[in-house]
Write an enzyme that holds these catalytic residues in place. Structure first.
Site, PDB file in Angstrom:
ATOM      1  N   ASP A  43       0.831  -1.203   0.000  1.00 23.58           N
ATOM      2  CA  ASP A  43       0.000   0.000   0.000  1.00 23.58           C
ATOM      3  C   ASP A  43       0.871   1.260   0.000  1.00 23.58           C
ATOM      4  O   ASP A  43       1.623   1.500   0.952  1.00 23.58           O
ATOM      5  CB  ASP A  43      -0.881  -0.030   1.255  1.00 23.58           C
ATOM      6  CG  ASP A  43      -2.049   0.936   1.193  1.00 23.58           C
ATOM      7  OD1 ASP A  43      -1.992   1.898   0.409  1.00 23.58           O
ATOM      8  OD2 ASP A  43      -3.025   0.731   1.933  1.00 23.58           O
ATOM      9  N   ASP A  44       0.795   2.055  -1.061  1.00 20.90           N
ATOM     10  CA  ASP A  44       1.486   3.353  -1.135  1.00 20.90           C
ATOM     11  C   ASP A  44       3.012   3.205  -1.119  1.00 20.90           C
ATOM     12  O   ASP A  44       3.681   3.692  -0.202  1.00 20.90           O
ATOM     13  CB  ASP A  44       1.074   4.261   0.036  1.00 20.90           C
ATOM     14  CG  ASP A  44      -0.249   4.966  -0.180  1.00 20.90           C
ATOM     15  OD1 ASP A  44      -1.078   4.414  -0.913  1.00 20.90           O
ATOM     16  OD2 ASP A  44      -0.459   6.041   0.396  1.00 20.90           O
ATOM     17  N   CYS A  83      -6.079   4.817  -3.679  1.00 23.06           N
ATOM     18  CA  CYS A  83      -6.355   3.455  -3.240  1.00 23.06           C
ATOM     19  C   CYS A  83      -7.558   2.781  -3.894  1.00 23.06           C
ATOM     20  O   CYS A  83      -7.418   1.784  -4.591  1.00 23.06           O
ATOM     21  CB  CYS A  83      -6.520   3.458  -1.718  1.00 23.06           C
ATOM     22  SG  CYS A  83      -6.753   1.828  -1.017  1.00 23.06           S
ATOM     23  N   HIS A 256       0.002   1.851  -5.811  1.00 28.57           N
ATOM     24  CA  HIS A 256       0.425   3.061  -6.537  1.00 28.57           C
ATOM     25  C   HIS A 256       1.574   3.678  -5.773  1.00 28.57           C
ATOM     26  O   HIS A 256       1.884   3.287  -4.641  1.00 28.57           O
ATOM     27  CB  HIS A 256      -0.718   4.075  -6.663  1.00 28.57           C
ATOM     28  CG  HIS A 256      -1.358   4.430  -5.352  1.00 28.57           C
ATOM     29  ND1 HIS A 256      -0.775   5.285  -4.448  1.00 28.57           N
ATOM     30  CD2 HIS A 256      -2.509   4.016  -4.775  1.00 28.57           C
ATOM     31  CE1 HIS A 256      -1.537   5.396  -3.383  1.00 28.57           C
ATOM     32  NE2 HIS A 256      -2.599   4.618  -3.548  1.00 28.57           N
TER      33      HIS A 256
END
Length: 487
Positions: A43-44, A83, A256
């Site tokens: 995540d991120d 997200c 991302h």
């Protein structure tokens, strides 16, 4: 006695022969079994922050191991750097405008069939372990779903390893498992006395290399990356211990980038993408072909023996996994939506990219904002506010990614690139029309979007991150905006 020996030998040979047939039959049966499909999603995390992608200052041994054992993709992309829209593409095979989730914390269209339904029809169980962030639930009816586990020693919840291990031991059918980590997404670990020399910078953030706040944040981010890498290592150990690894496709990615969250630069949309599938993928290989999150579902369907539906945007990249170096996509595309999220500024962008060139249009750039005004003071306040929030971003951007991979030199006004720019722009608008985009080529088309009902996303209301002047509060009326019904 001789007769007895002859009978005994014949009997043993018969047993051996039948055993060979049974063994051959069992091998054939195992070989015919559909593979398990596991997708681990961080995540991120920027694609540049992995050892296998060139950052020697961050420790990612588990991802690096996967790259050694499988294939590393150098040009994998999501279509939106936030997200919910990123995950929705992955699970529907459709870009954000087409699937309906093109702002964060919103839902896909309720009539869409997701990965869950498609793979269930092909005989798979579909399981979610960890973070969801996709809606509505009727589009994503997981066979099993386990939430993340809260622990005192980390700033974010952890993936449910016990549930994953138990499932590996008890699964009766082939399965698709999405393991969705909450790491390294902020809040990060706190690191004492971080040092600038321990952080790798790039052209897009090198001006901050002596900024103490930046160094502290990056040090915590690196530490959170290492924590996620430990989780990945635990999962890989469970796979190797409990599953037939030769018959298990394992993908690692991150939803991302974090350095350019929301925008459409490569630091935002290019994602890490590493695939291991022993006996299918040659180890320690790389692919420079363009692939996209919308391609994952068609690929899974292809592997399972099915056929992707015509309305999906993605294409199967199974040939790449099998060693064929063939083009999957001529272009990948990107979407930016700043309305109805966080600061809710009206500054939409669209992007088209091939292997060498990228074209971006920022539809509410300060250069063209006057053409977007409506004559309604309450509406125009928000249009101007959006343009001024990103006043340094031009109306058009063009980058030669071969010579300028970090997008530092805008060629949009260079006459030598006029033909390239016009071709990319033309093809981007064809794609936008196919997607049912709310934007088009016409100047003055700057729609305000809002969800049905009052969900706290209204532009003319305060939020924890946005303050609106009293004279503008609650002044937007029906007809001033487009209502997105399924949100």
């Amino acid at each position: 006695m001789k007769m007895f020996l002859k009978i005994s030998i014949s009997f043993l040979l018969a047993i051996l022969f039948l055993s060979c047939i049974a063994s051959s039959s069992q091998k054939k049966k195992n070989g015919d079994k559909k593979p398990n499909l596991i997708f681990y999603l961080a995540d991120d995390q920027d694609v540049y922050d992995y050892g296998c992608y060139g950052n020697e200052k961050v420790k990612t041994p588990a991802v690096d191991r996967l790259a050694k054992e499988g294939m590393l993709f150098q040009n994998a992309f999501t279509g939106q750097a936030i997200c919910a829209p990123s995950r929705s593409q992955l699970l529907t095979g459709k870009y954000p405008l087409k699937n309906g989730c093109f702002a964060n914390h919103t839902s896909v269209k309720p009539d869409i069939q997701s990965m869950v339904r498609h793979m269930q029809k092909l005989g798979y169980e579909v399981v979610l372990a960890g973070k969801s962030h996709v809606n509505p639930s009727k589009v994503f009816p997981w066979d099993k779903e386990w939430h993340a586990i809260e622990k005192e020693d980390g700033p974010r919840p952890y993936i449910p390893l016990d549930s994953i291990e138990n499932y590996f031991n008890t699964a009766k059918k082939p399965f698709v498992m999405l393991i969705a980590s909450y790491y390294p997404h902020a809040e990060y670990f706190k690191v004492d006395n971080p040092k600038a020399e321990d952080i790798k910078t790039y052209p897009f953030n090198s001006v901050k290399k002596d900024d103490k706040g930046f160094i502290k944040s990056k040090a915590g981010y690196y530490r959170s990356i290492e924590e996620d890498n430990k989780q990945l290592e635990d999962v890989l150990n469970l796979v190797d211990l409990h599953l037939d690894t030769d018959n298990t496709l394992f993908i690692y990615s991150a939803d991302h980038g974090v350095s350019g969250k929301f925008d459409v630069k490569d630091v935002s949309l290019k994602v890490p993408f590493v695939v291991r599938w022993p006996k299918i993928i040659r180890p320690d290989t790389k692919s420079s072909q363009l692939i996209h999150y919308t391609d994952v579902l068609p690929t899974f369907i292809d592997i399972a023996g099915g056929h992707a539906t015509d309305e999906m945007d993605g294409k199967s990249f199974l040939p790449l996994l099998k060693g064929e170096d063939v083009a999957i996509n001529e272009y990948v595309y990107g979407v930016r939506t700043n309305q109805n999220i966080l600061n809710s500024e009206i500054f939409p962008s669209r992007m088209i990219r091939n292997k060498r060139y990228k074209y971006i249009r920022n539809f509410n750039s300060i250069e063209v904002v006057e053409q977007n005004l409506t004559g309604k003071p309450n509406v125009d306040y928000f249009i101007k506010r959006g343009a001024n929030a990103f006043k340094d971003e031009p109306f058009e951007e063009l980058y030669d990614l071969q010579n300028d991979p970090f997008e530092q030199h805008n060629l949009a006004k260079n006459p030598e690139y006029k033909t390239i720019k016009e071709k990319l722009a033309e093809d981007m608008f064809i794609w936008m029309k196919d997607q049912g985009d709310i934007l088009n080529e016409d100047q003055g088309n700057m729609p305000i979007i809002t969800p049905k009902g009052n969900k706290g996303f209204k532009l003319d209301q305060d939020t924890p991150r946005r303050k609106i002047p009293d004279s503008i509060k609650n002044t937007l009326k029906k007809g001033d905006y487009i209502v997105i019904e399924h949100w």
